[in-house]
Motif scaffolding. Structure first.
Motif, PDB file in Angstrom:
ATOM      1  N   GLN A 299       6.034  19.192  -2.083  1.00  0.00           N
ATOM      2  CA  GLN A 299       5.708  17.968  -2.812  1.00  0.00           C
ATOM      3  C   GLN A 299       4.468  17.275  -2.235  1.00  0.00           C
ATOM      4  O   GLN A 299       3.871  16.418  -2.867  1.00  0.00           O
ATOM      5  N   LEU A 300       4.076  17.707  -1.041  1.00  0.00           N
ATOM      6  CA  LEU A 300       2.864  17.131  -0.440  1.00  0.00           C
ATOM      7  C   LEU A 300       1.591  17.856  -0.892  1.00  0.00           C
ATOM      8  O   LEU A 300       0.490  17.442  -0.550  1.00  0.00           O
TER       9      LEU A 300
ATOM     10  N   ASN B 288       3.486  19.931   9.397  1.00  0.00           N
ATOM     11  CA  ASN B 288       2.865  18.843  10.132  1.00  0.00           C
ATOM     12  C   ASN B 288       2.665  17.657   9.178  1.00  0.00           C
ATOM     13  O   ASN B 288       1.539  17.198   8.943  1.00  0.00           O
ATOM     14  N   THR B 289       3.788  17.187   8.635  1.00  0.00           N
ATOM     15  CA  THR B 289       3.690  16.205   7.546  1.00  0.00           C
ATOM     16  C   THR B 289       3.200  14.835   8.018  1.00  0.00           C
ATOM     17  O   THR B 289       2.525  14.140   7.278  1.00  0.00           O
TER      18      THR B 289
ATOM     19  N   ILE C 259       0.448  12.558   6.100  1.00  0.00           N
ATOM     20  CA  ILE C 259       0.751  11.218   5.564  1.00  0.00           C
ATOM     21  C   ILE C 259      -0.195  10.177   6.182  1.00  0.00           C
ATOM     22  O   ILE C 259      -0.729   9.311   5.472  1.00  0.00           O
ATOM     23  N   ASN C 260      -0.420  10.281   7.476  1.00  0.00           N
ATOM     24  CA  ASN C 260      -1.308   9.309   8.139  1.00  0.00           C
ATOM     25  C   ASN C 260      -2.727   9.387   7.600  1.00  0.00           C
ATOM     26  O   ASN C 260      -3.355   8.360   7.330  1.00  0.00           O
ATOM     27  N   GLU C 261      -3.214  10.614   7.428  1.00  0.00           N
ATOM     28  CA  GLU C 261      -4.590  10.771   6.932  1.00  0.00           C
ATOM     29  C   GLU C 261      -4.704  10.299   5.496  1.00  0.00           C
ATOM     30  O   GLU C 261      -5.669   9.649   5.109  1.00  0.00           O
ATOM     31  N   TRP C 262      -3.697  10.645   4.696  1.00  0.00           N
ATOM     32  CA  TRP C 262      -3.722  10.232   3.289  1.00  0.00           C
ATOM     33  C   TRP C 262      -3.766   8.700   3.216  1.00  0.00           C
ATOM     34  O   TRP C 262      -4.541   8.123   2.450  1.00  0.00           O
ATOM     35  N   THR C 263      -2.933   8.073   4.047  1.00  0.00           N
ATOM     36  CA  THR C 263      -2.844   6.599   4.034  1.00  0.00           C
ATOM     37  C   THR C 263      -4.190   5.988   4.426  1.00  0.00           C
ATOM     38  O   THR C 263      -4.605   4.976   3.851  1.00  0.00           O
ATOM     39  N   LYS C 264      -4.868   6.621   5.355  1.00  0.00           N
ATOM     40  CA  LYS C 264      -6.169   6.119   5.807  1.00  0.00           C
ATOM     41  C   LYS C 264      -7.174   6.035   4.643  1.00  0.00           C
ATOM     42  O   LYS C 264      -7.968   5.106   4.556  1.00  0.00           O
ATOM     43  N   TYR C 265      -7.126   7.016   3.754  1.00  0.00           N
ATOM     44  CA  TYR C 265      -8.083   7.050   2.640  1.00  0.00           C
ATOM     45  C   TYR C 265      -7.525   6.419   1.363  1.00  0.00           C
ATOM     46  O   TYR C 265      -8.153   6.501   0.314  1.00  0.00           O
ATOM     47  N   SER C 266      -6.343   5.829   1.447  1.00  0.00           N
ATOM     48  CA  SER C 266      -5.685   5.351   0.226  1.00  0.00           C
ATOM     49  C   SER C 266      -6.155   3.971  -0.211  1.00  0.00           C
ATOM     50  O   SER C 266      -6.413   3.095   0.606  1.00  0.00           O
ATOM     51  N   SER C 267      -6.254   3.795  -1.522  1.00  0.00           N
ATOM     52  CA  SER C 267      -6.528   2.442  -2.015  1.00  0.00           C
ATOM     53  C   SER C 267      -5.255   1.878  -2.638  1.00  0.00           C
ATOM     54  O   SER C 267      -5.240   0.770  -3.145  1.00  0.00           O
TER      55      SER C 267
ATOM     56  N   LEU D 190       4.002   5.535   2.312  1.00  0.00           N
ATOM     57  CA  LEU D 190       4.563   6.806   1.836  1.00  0.00           C
ATOM     58  C   LEU D 190       5.697   7.228   2.746  1.00  0.00           C
ATOM     59  O   LEU D 190       5.649   7.005   3.956  1.00  0.00           O
ATOM     60  N   ARG D 191       6.705   7.883   2.179  1.00  0.00           N
ATOM     61  CA  ARG D 191       7.733   8.515   3.013  1.00  0.00           C
ATOM     62  C   ARG D 191       7.231   9.909   3.399  1.00  0.00           C
ATOM     63  O   ARG D 191       6.246  10.394   2.851  1.00  0.00           O
TER      64      ARG D 191
END
Ligand code: BTN
Length: 287
Positions: free
Chosen positions: A115-116, A225-226, A230-238, A260-261
């Motif tokens: 799902q990621l 290595n979820t 998740i951390n990287e995605w959050t960094k670029y998230s608006s 995000l979970r």
């Protein structure tokens, strides 16, 4: 020093020829029919090969047919233009000449963490763009839209054939508005790299950079290595931290996107303090 800079540019996806006496030459390669040659020396876990077509209905269809015929993981179908490009939720995807329209065939062994996959696909586009072109204003909208000033620069569509817990194949479709014109109908919603930067972008180096980022993130995904993803995605998230409206399976939820979970689902807290977890849907950024 020059050698170091050349290596740095190469790591960003640029293709630079070197001649013993004449020095270096930066190649502007926009010819995607040559992509196969330029992907072959990439240092990646998966071996990528290119199936290039001038035009087709959808690269997803070609990738699916080839997957069913037994094509190996890493096949990348690329088209110059598509007559029936598909978007998420059954929407039309406009795919005129000049864009980067690709479908990547994957054959993961397990369903867990899949799902990621859509998150890492969007993330690899953002990382490739900021690495290669230094554009910092490119952001991710959950689950996987790539936006520039709230306009869509790229989209991701993940399709596949899965039975019980067996994955036959997965096709990751990535569409990036590069040098293509944006049709009038979607002018307010979409934007191209060419209009952001004011000049054309060579698509082959962009594709190389994108594949390299994707390969690294995909490897993190299959090795579970979820947290890093998740951390990287959050960094670029608006999306995270914003007031949003989410339409999910007929239900409308309004609230603040909190984060995000680990499975990629979105946590929303509504005005009454109630927590909602959203697995799929359409997000509208409210402010
Ligand atoms: C979306 O944002 O709704 C997803 C768009 C996905 C577009 C890509 S372009 C390559 C691949 N082939 C398609 O027909 N669609 C995807």
């Amino acid at each position: 020093m020059v050698h170091k800079i050349i290596e740095l540019l190469r790591s960003k996806g640029y293709i630079i020829e070197s001649h013993p006496r004449r020095g270096y030459k930066l190649l502007f390669i926009d010819d995607l029919s040559l992509a196969s040659m330029y992907l072959s020396d990439l240092d990646t876990k998966i071996r990528y090969s290119v199936h290039y077509v001038r035009s087709c209905t959808s690269t997803q269809d070609i990738a699916k047919s080839l997957a069913e015929l037994g094509a190996p993981e890493g096949l990348v179908v690329i088209a110059e233009e598509m007559s029936q490009g598909r978007g998420r939720l059954g929407r039309k995807w406009y795919a005129l000449k000049g864009g980067l329209w690709v479908s990547i065939l994957l054959r993961p062994k397990y369903l867990r963490t899949l799902q990621l996959l859509s998150l890492i696909s969007g993330l690899s586009v953002v990382k490739a763009l900021s690495r290669m072109l230094g554009i910092s204003n490119v952001k991710l909208k959950w689950p996987n839209d790539v936006l520039y000033n709230e306009k869509k620069l790229a989209g991701i569509l993940v399709e596949g054939s899965v039975e019980a817990d067996e994955v036959h194949y997965i096709i990751v479709g990535i569409g990036v508005n590069v040098n293509n014109d944006i049709p009038k109908e979607i002018e307010n919603l979409a934007i191209s790299l060419k209009s952001i930067l004011g000049h054309e972008i060579p698509r082959v180096p962009l594709l190389r950079s994108l594949i390299k980022e994707f390969d690294t993130l995909y490897n993190e995904l299959i090795t579970c290595n979820t947290e890093k993803i998740i951390n990287e995605w959050t960094k670029y998230s608006s999306t995270i931290g914003r007031k949003v409206k989410v339409i999910t399976f007929g239900e409308v939820i309004e609230g603040i996107a909190k984060g995000l979970r680990s499975d990629g689902s979105l946590i929303i807290v509504d005005d009454y303090g109630k927590k909602h977890v959203v697995y799929a849907g359409d997000v509208i950024h409210l402010r």
